[in-house]
Design an enzyme around this catalytic site. Structure first.
Site, PDB file in Angstrom:
ATOM      1  N   ASP A 261       0.761   3.961   2.956  1.00 41.11           N
ATOM      2  CA  ASP A 261       1.633   3.488   4.039  1.00 41.11           C
ATOM      3  C   ASP A 261       3.302   3.284   4.152  1.00 41.11           C
ATOM      4  O   ASP A 261       3.741   4.157   5.461  1.00 41.11           O
ATOM      5  CB  ASP A 261       1.172   2.207   4.086  1.00 41.11           C
ATOM      6  CG  ASP A 261      -0.647   2.338   5.183  1.00 41.11           C
ATOM      7  OD1 ASP A 261      -1.203   3.288   4.693  1.00 41.11           O
ATOM      8  OD2 ASP A 261      -1.084   1.403   5.150  1.00 41.11           O
ATOM      9  N   THR A 262       3.719   2.827   3.426  1.00 46.95           N
ATOM     10  CA  THR A 262       4.468   1.833   3.639  1.00 46.95           C
ATOM     11  C   THR A 262       5.640   2.601   1.774  1.00 46.95           C
ATOM     12  O   THR A 262       6.983   1.970   2.174  1.00 46.95           O
ATOM     13  CB  THR A 262       5.001   0.709   3.455  1.00 46.95           C
ATOM     14  OG1 THR A 262       4.776   0.187   2.120  1.00 46.95           O
ATOM     15  CG2 THR A 262       3.991   0.034   4.213  1.00 46.95           C
TER      16      THR A 262
ATOM     17  N   ARG B  34       0.498  -0.991   0.253  1.00 49.84           N
ATOM     18  CA  ARG B  34       0.218  -0.133  -0.194  1.00 49.84           C
ATOM     19  C   ARG B  34       0.579   1.367  -0.033  1.00 49.84           C
ATOM     20  O   ARG B  34       1.346   1.182   0.835  1.00 49.84           O
ATOM     21  CB  ARG B  34      -0.774  -0.030   1.528  1.00 49.84           C
ATOM     22  CG  ARG B  34      -2.168   1.073   1.465  1.00 49.84           C
ATOM     23  CD  ARG B  34      -2.511   0.474   0.648  1.00 49.84           C
ATOM     24  NE  ARG B  34      -3.989   1.764   0.523  1.00 49.84           N
ATOM     25  CZ  ARG B  34      -4.449   2.870   0.021  1.00 49.84           C
ATOM     26  NH1 ARG B  34      -3.569   3.356  -1.144  1.00 49.84           N
ATOM     27  NH2 ARG B  34      -5.556   3.809   0.436  1.00 49.84           N
TER      28      ARG B  34
ATOM     29  N   GLU C  32      -4.366  -8.043  -6.303  1.00 48.52           N
ATOM     30  CA  GLU C  32      -2.466  -8.270  -6.618  1.00 48.52           C
ATOM     31  C   GLU C  32      -2.600  -9.730  -5.695  1.00 48.52           C
ATOM     32  O   GLU C  32      -2.373 -10.633  -6.373  1.00 48.52           O
ATOM     33  CB  GLU C  32      -2.293  -7.609  -6.273  1.00 48.52           C
ATOM     34  CG  GLU C  32      -1.565  -6.124  -7.528  1.00 48.52           C
ATOM     35  CD  GLU C  32      -0.805  -5.325  -6.638  1.00 48.52           C
ATOM     36  OE1 GLU C  32      -0.318  -5.512  -5.795  1.00 48.52           O
ATOM     37  OE2 GLU C  32      -0.882  -3.959  -7.239  1.00 48.52           O
TER      38      GLU C  32
END
Length: 460
Positions: free
Chosen positions: A33-34, A30, A99
């Site tokens: 987020d990261t 994501r 995914e």
């Protein structure tokens, strides 16, 4: 000291048999987020280690939205390993969930490695869709109320993913955490040598799947399995494909080629014993000269290890007695695979699991012949009728189809018909007859080249 919580529970499933990947690693994450911390750091470290990694950021930046998902799915299928980074807002992304479903489908179909990373989230929240994952799914159920099957697929995929071994990061600096992941991936990508299976691997995948079912990988017992069949049927090729498919599941592995041929030389069995242990232990200095001493060394070292050992082209019972004795030689979870033309050797050694290699079905045989003769899977109409008859005479033997196709590649339709006439003249055509006829049909200038091809393709 920084608090870094990390845990790897073991290995997952591996890539498909031929190991011809566009990417070593696909990162599913994501972005919000990261990306600017953990994922970006992981991506850069993987590249620095020479590990080719797919990151969707480049596609997103180019805003190729219509092409994005097909491109992502293609990259997933062409990646040896998929890393799923579960983070707080992962489940709010439809792209991430789609995914995830594709990754797990590829894992089942192609036996690829999939590792989840729990980045500041709890595995239980992911599995049961609680916390931020629960909030995301409440929104999805409202948005997709007319397509609840899609939501159910996402939920099932999250539950399946949490059953896989993975890594956990709770807090602290992520550099050490990233280092641990990169080291494990490096061990899979850089430190394992896999086999080139076949230039045109037609029909191999279904046979590998059949054998994998018999092997029961994951069951905590010791199993010996025989791969049995005549010359040219593809026993060695299939054994290599099986090795590529499952070797990562074991503590150590060894593919021992041409056992029958290599054991006849003086001290041949001792040399083979040493090859087994040197590949497994990574040690070259192994000191014994008598085969019976080698038996005790193998038993002592391997009896507590989870081993994959493949013995190719065994032709004497004594070879099995001296190299793979009994189940008590190996640790729980071990799998021993033996290829041979002689079924009696397997039954005499009490190998209860025997896989008889099937000839290629006609459609498979025609495709393999086409690839070798025309470098594509379909033939021009004027050649197809002659090819149908030629494929019939090859009796579904991959070696015969490869030799005949290579012989006829680039030749005229009249030369194809002449070759067919030669095959028709022999009753009960065997692989040796096919090789001889194919050789006799060649001009003197290319016979030497043909012999090189035939020797290279030799299948026990």
């Amino acid at each position: 000291m920084d608090s870094v919580t990390t845990q790897l529970l073991g290995a997952s499933s591996v890539s498909s048999f031929n190991h011809s990947w566009a990417y070593d690693v696909f990162l599913c994450y994501r972005d919000a987020d990261t990306h600017n911390n953990f994922t970006d750091n992981l991506y850069r470290n993987l590249l620095q280690r020479g590990i080719k990694t797919f990151l969707a950021d480049e596609l997103i930046r180019r805003e190729e939205e219509l092409l994005l998902m097909p491109t992502l799915f293609k990259a997933i299928g062409e990646s040896r390993i998929s890393i799923i980074v579960f983070s707080e807002n992962f489940a709010s992304s439809v792209w991430c969930l789609d995914e995830l479903v594709e990754i797990l489908q590829c894992r089942a179909a192609k036996q690829k490695i999939v590792w989840p990373v729990y980045y500041k989230v709890d595995l239980i929240d992911v599995r049961n869709q609680q916390g931020s994952f629960g909030e995301a799914f409440a929104n999805h159920e409202n948005k997709f109320r007319d397509n609840m099957e899609k939501v159910l697929r996402w939920r099932a995929a999250l539950r399946e993913a949490t059953n896989l071994p993975g890594w956990y990061f709770l807090d602290g600096h992520n550099s050490k955490f990233v280092h641990n992941i990169v080291e494990e991936i490096s061990a899979q990508v850089l430190n394992r040598t896999y086999f080139n299976v076949a230039k045109y691997p037609v029909g191999i995948e279904s046979r590998v799947q059949d054998i994998s079912e018999l092997l029961g990988i994951g069951v905590n017992d010791v199993r010996m399995l025989g791969i049995w069949g005549p010359n040219g049927i593809g026993k060695t090729t299939i054994a290599k494909a099986v090795y590529n498919s499952i070797a990562h599941e074991f503590e150590c592995s060894c593919f021992l080629a041409s056992v029958g041929e290599n054991s006849v030389a003086p001290g041949g069995l001792v040399k083979l014993q040493k090859i087994v242990l040197s590949e497994i232990l990574g040690e070259k200095q192994l000191d014994w000269t008598h085969v019976d001493k080698g038996i005790n060394v193998i038993k002592k070292i391997l009896s507590h290890k989870k081993v994959l050992l493949i013995l190719d082209n065994v032709n004497q019972l004594d070879q099995l007695n001296k190299l793979v004795g009994g189940s008590d030689w190996f640790g729980l979870g071990s799998r021993i695979i033996i290829t041979t033309r002689d079924k009696h050797l397997l039954t005499a050694h009490q190998v209860n699991l025997i896989y008889k290699v099937k000839e290629l079905y006609f459609d498979e045989a025609f495709e393999l012949f086409s690839w070798n003769a025309f470098r594509r899977n379909k033939l021009p109409d004027d050649y197809a009728k002659v090819a149908t008859a030629i494929v019939h005479y090859a009796k579904g033997l991959p070696l015969a189809l490869t030799i005949i196709g290579s012989l006829l590649c680039g030749r005229s339709i009249d030369q194809w018909k002449a070759a067919l006439d030669d095959y028709k003249r022999v009753v009960d055509l065997e692989i040796q007859d096919i090789v001889q006829i194919s050789y006799d049909a060649l001009e003197d200038l290319v016979k030497e080249v043909f012999l090189d091809i035939a020797c290279f393709l030799k299948e026990p």
